[in-house]
Design a protein around this motif. Structure first.
Motif, PDB file in Angstrom:
ATOM      1  N   ASN A 148       2.336  -2.428   3.971  1.00 39.27           N
ATOM      2  CA  ASN A 148       0.893  -2.193   3.985  1.00 39.27           C
ATOM      3  C   ASN A 148       0.587  -1.059   4.959  1.00 39.27           C
ATOM      4  N   ALA A 149      -0.710  -0.802   5.180  1.00 35.92           N
ATOM      5  CA  ALA A 149      -1.109   0.329   6.017  1.00 35.92           C
ATOM      6  C   ALA A 149      -0.604   0.181   7.451  1.00 35.92           C
ATOM      7  N   LYS A 150      -0.379  -1.075   7.868  1.00 35.79           N
ATOM      8  CA  LYS A 150       0.090  -1.299   9.242  1.00 35.79           C
ATOM      9  C   LYS A 150       1.619  -1.227   9.344  1.00 35.79           C
ATOM     10  N   GLU A 157       0.827  -1.210   0.000  1.00 37.69           N
ATOM     11  CA  GLU A 157       0.000   0.000   0.000  1.00 37.69           C
ATOM     12  C   GLU A 157       0.858   1.255   0.000  1.00 37.69           C
ATOM     13  N   ASP A 158       2.107   1.109   0.432  1.00 38.14           N
ATOM     14  CA  ASP A 158       3.028   2.244   0.435  1.00 38.14           C
ATOM     15  C   ASP A 158       4.231   1.867  -0.435  1.00 38.14           C
TER      16      ASP A 158
END
Ligand SMILES: Nc1nc2c(ncn2[C@@H]2O[C@H](COP(=O)(O)OP(=O)(O)O)[C@@H](O)[C@H]2O)c(=O)[nH]1
Ligand SMILES: [Mg+2]
Length: 390
Positions: free
Chosen positions: A326-328, A319-320
């Motif tokens: 990811n977002a976490k 996501e990044d």
């Protein structure tokens, strides 16, 4: 999940193979249970995690830069001659194979078991016969299915060959065979489908089997097999394997006696491990055969069927795209197996149906550039999907 079946006659080593690949290995996965049902379990293909090459710190998804990705493995009951006529577990066995994406045919390369799997003198049975027999049983089973539909379809097609092929394609959809494959097989065999003899249908099914169901041969019990047998099987594309050795290494590394990662060419005693004399003797024997073949071959064959025969690639959604997470904040959280030729949009659907439906564009995290929707993804790609659905 991708399904790979282990097939072969009784006593060739299927269950040993299966156990060695599905044994819960805390090092490579956090699954507490790898058994789906008694004959279905989770095994892993091994690939290189991109984290090292990119200098990414903190990847918790790999072991020393090796990434293990789950697939489903099926241990099929032993197949005996005339299974297609219902002998042994017969059709039940063949139905299991139908659902598989590909088949690893386990063969007793040592030739120490007869056609039915009964023990015979070492080398008494020619393993090439075992290779042929599985293909024959499977083709005959498929021929039975084609014959069951054919008379009715011939009437429906009213003399139009392409219509007949299309109808047969629909009838064989459950076998993952389509009309295009049937057309090619009919042409290759040079047969008239409406007037085909049982021998024609058998030939046709052998071709259909080859195109619809990737198979690879495990020349198992390589530790006992003659060089001649191994050579003859290798000429058919077989990979020499020592399933019993792989199982022993996995068990010993679970007990923290060894350092061994599935697919390694060698192993070493774990620090401070106390091995008994019989253990050392058994491990020395395994090490000798591994040296000859570059490992136990078990992981090699699973990788080969998934990556080379079926044709899968490994892609990583993030996501990044700057931190590859990811977002976490989890680095390279997922590794997806996808068919060669998959596109970013197909990958979006793989993440989630809604993400796929709302797909806007994709970013290559290595270059930080947007990539075309039609780009064919390749192994090691790290992709950020941008979707309206989020
Ligand atoms: N020497 C040797 N024996 C093996 C190997 N793999 C399996 N076996 C032995 O072959 C026998 C049959 O194995 P099993 O997995 O039960 O066969 P299955 O009937 O095909 O499931 C067992 O005694 C295994 O220990 C191998 O690689 N080398
Ligand atoms: Mg078994």
């Amino acid at each position: 999940m991708l399904q790979i079946a282990l097939a072969g006659k009784p006593n060739c080593g299927k269950s040993t193979f299966y156990k060695s690949l599905t044994l819960a290995n805390v090092d490579i996965a956090n699954y507490p249970f790898t058994t789906v049902n008694p004959n279905k379990g989770v095994a892993y293909v091994r690939t290189t995690c991109p984290c090292r090459e990119l200098g990414i710190e903190g990847c918790t998804e790999c072991v020393d830069g090796n990434r293990f990705i789950p697939i489903e493995l099926i241990d099929v009951a032993g197949l005996v001659p005339d299974a297609h006529l219902g002998r042994g577990l017969g059709n039940q066995f063949l139905d299991t194979l139908r659902e598989a994406d590909a088949i690893i045919q386990v063969v007793d390369a040592s030739g120490s078991t007869d056609a039915e799997g009964n023990p015979v003198d070492l080398g008494a049975r020619d393993p090439i016969e075992d290779v042929e027999f599985l293909r024959y049983e499977f083709a005959m089973w498929m021929a039975g299915i084609v014959e069951k539909h054919r008379a009715k379809l011939v009437r429906q097609a009213q003399g139009k060959e392409q219509v007949l092929i299309d109808l047969l394609g629909e009838a064989l959809a459950g076998l993952r065979i389509d009309a295009i494959q049937i057309r090619e097989a009919v042409d290759e065999c040079g047969i008239n489908l409406a007037k085909a003899t049982p021998e024609d249908i058998e030939k046709l099914c052998e071709v259909l089997l080859r195109v619809s169901k990737p198979m690879i041969i495990a020349a198992n019990k390589a530790d006992l097999a003659s060089d001649e047998n191994i050579g003859a099987l290798q000429a058919l594309g077989a990979v020499p394997t020592i399933a019993a050795g792989e199982l022993a290494l996995k068990t010993a590394s679970q007990a923290k006696l060894l350092k061994y990662l599935p697919g390694d060419a060698t192993f070493a005693p774990a620090e401070g491990a106390k091995l008994s004399a019989p253990q050392i003797k058994a491990l020395t024997k395994i090490a000798e055969t591994m040296k000859k073949y570059g490992g136990t071959g078990v992981q090699t064959i699973l990788n080969r069927i998934v990556f080379d025969e079926i044709g899968m690639i490994v892609v990583y959604p993030v996501e990044d795209e700057n931190k590859f997470c990811n977002a976490k904040g989890q680095v390279l959280p997922d590794a997806f197996l996808m068919p060669v030729g998959s596109t970013p949009k197909e990958m979006a659907f793989r993440v989630h149906t809604d993400i796929g439906k709302g797909f806007l564009y994709a970013v290559d995290a290595r270059t930080k550039m947007r990539i075309k929707d039609t780009t064919e993804l390749k192994t090691g790609d790290i992709i950020r999907i941008v979707s309206a659905a989020k």
